[in-house]
Design an enzyme around this catalytic site. Sequence first.
Site, PDB file in Angstrom:
ATOM      1  N   SER A  27       0.798  -1.237   0.000  1.00 35.85           N
ATOM      2  CA  SER A  27       0.000   0.000   0.000  1.00 35.85           C
ATOM      3  C   SER A  27       0.824   1.277   0.000  1.00 35.85           C
ATOM      4  CB  SER A  27      -0.972   0.002   1.184  1.00 35.85           C
ATOM      5  OG  SER A  27      -2.087  -0.814   0.906  1.00 35.85           O
ATOM      6  N   LYS A  30       0.067   3.718  -2.724  1.00 37.28           N
ATOM      7  CA  LYS A  30      -0.891   4.816  -2.598  1.00 37.28           C
ATOM      8  C   LYS A  30      -0.206   6.172  -2.459  1.00 37.28           C
ATOM      9  CE  LYS A  30      -4.619   2.037  -0.530  1.00 37.28           C
ATOM     10  NZ  LYS A  30      -3.983   0.715  -0.397  1.00 37.28           N
ATOM     11  N   SER A 276      -6.137   3.469   4.369  1.00 37.64           N
ATOM     12  CA  SER A 276      -5.540   2.740   3.245  1.00 37.64           C
ATOM     13  C   SER A 276      -6.609   2.092   2.381  1.00 37.64           C
ATOM     14  CB  SER A 276      -4.557   1.678   3.760  1.00 37.64           C
ATOM     15  OG  SER A 276      -3.686   1.261   2.740  1.00 37.64           O
TER      16      SER A 276
END
Length: 473
Positions: A27, A30, A276
């Site tokens: 993640s 991101k 997230s």
Amino acid sequence: MSVVVADAVTGSTLYQRGGTDRLMPASNTKIPTSLAAMAVLGPDYRFRTDVLADGRRSGSTLRGDLYLRGTGDPTALAADYDRLAAGVAAAGVRRVTGQVVPDDTRFDANRLGRSWAADDESSYYSAPISALTLAPDTDYDAGTVVVEVAPGGREGARPRVRLLPGDGGVRVAVRATTAAPGSAHTLTVEREHATNTIAVTGSLPLGAAAVKEWVAVQDPTRYAATVFAAALARHGVRVEDGVQGKGRATPAGATSLAVHASMPLRELVRPFMKLSNNMHAEALTKAMAYETTGRPGNWADGLAAVEGYLRGHGVDTGTIRQVDGSGLSRMNLFPAAQLAALLLAVRDEPWFGDWYAALPVACAPDRAEGGTLRTRMCGTPAALNAHAKTGSLTGASALSGYVTDKAGRKLVFSVVLADYLAPSVKSVEDAVVVTLAGSDTAKGAISAASPERSRTAPAPADVECSWRKPVRC
């Protein structure tokens, strides 16, 4: 391991180990997605959802269809669709001779990202991406439904099941049972493959607390349109032919009846990054695709927009591979050196303050502030100090962001770890950041963060995220 520490003001690299190694960022993907979205779309960007009438009005009767047109809003709630329905009623429409037609054509029809795991089909973090969708609560997990399961009134009875929202056309097959008090909890809640049916199996002990699960729906477009149609009925608007099963484009001459606008991106980025949220990342990627090309939003065009932003900010895009917006794909590769370079470059952006505020904060107890770091680095110099993005996949973990040392020097760090056999390496990430936060000078940071010292440095307990969605950490 790929680890880089830099001075946030001068940009000089203070420490690195394997900084150019290309590892799965999970993640941490991101980070480039959210930064590019802030630049390409702008911090004031809002998603719109419209209701439009196509047909002839005769008093309170619309002789035609109602179109529900989405542009990708991953934060749309059932309450928002209810307000849209109220707007239709307020416009004087009480009868529709045609259908509710969903318009999801702002995005392409490709619902799932490249190489997303097939066995995650019903998982909330891997929901299908659509330009018209619905989130069941303010975690904004678009394309999911909440399933609450409570024990029955007696041993052997079927558990009680409730869906939120309950009017989205999702079916439930309850095959579970209520077991004896104190017995094992074996309940499973999972959507059956390629269907709109959620199977509840196993057992739940009598007297046990209710279980709540977030499950991805099969067709987010129809899900949203069905919830909207139910809201129309509550507001006294009768739709004679129900909901069109497949989305299609709104005719050019259709008349607007009601509009809903999402929160601006400068606010949306907070639940996106704090929790997230994978669906936010993909919706923003496809929105960037549409806004930069005028074509239906797709991953290829959206990722090209992300790459263009990165290249313009000094990132060596030849060293990275990004195939989705969220990091759910195991094909993503990103060296820590390039993540650190990006974190350094964006400090001059006019909207940096809004983006920085969206990063999770170590040991901040409020979930809306601490996000995926709220249980980590507590009782250390990094608590309420480190602002960073987490990342986890099986065998891959990352933590990248900012921390201030004891001398008041702001540092940028990126730690990307892969191919480990331990259940978790969060304590390794935390030890690096805690060491940086507790150091007096940049020289001390280099020494303390060396691989030889980090193995013996005191570290907080290896705690994964403690709330109900651990996969997000």
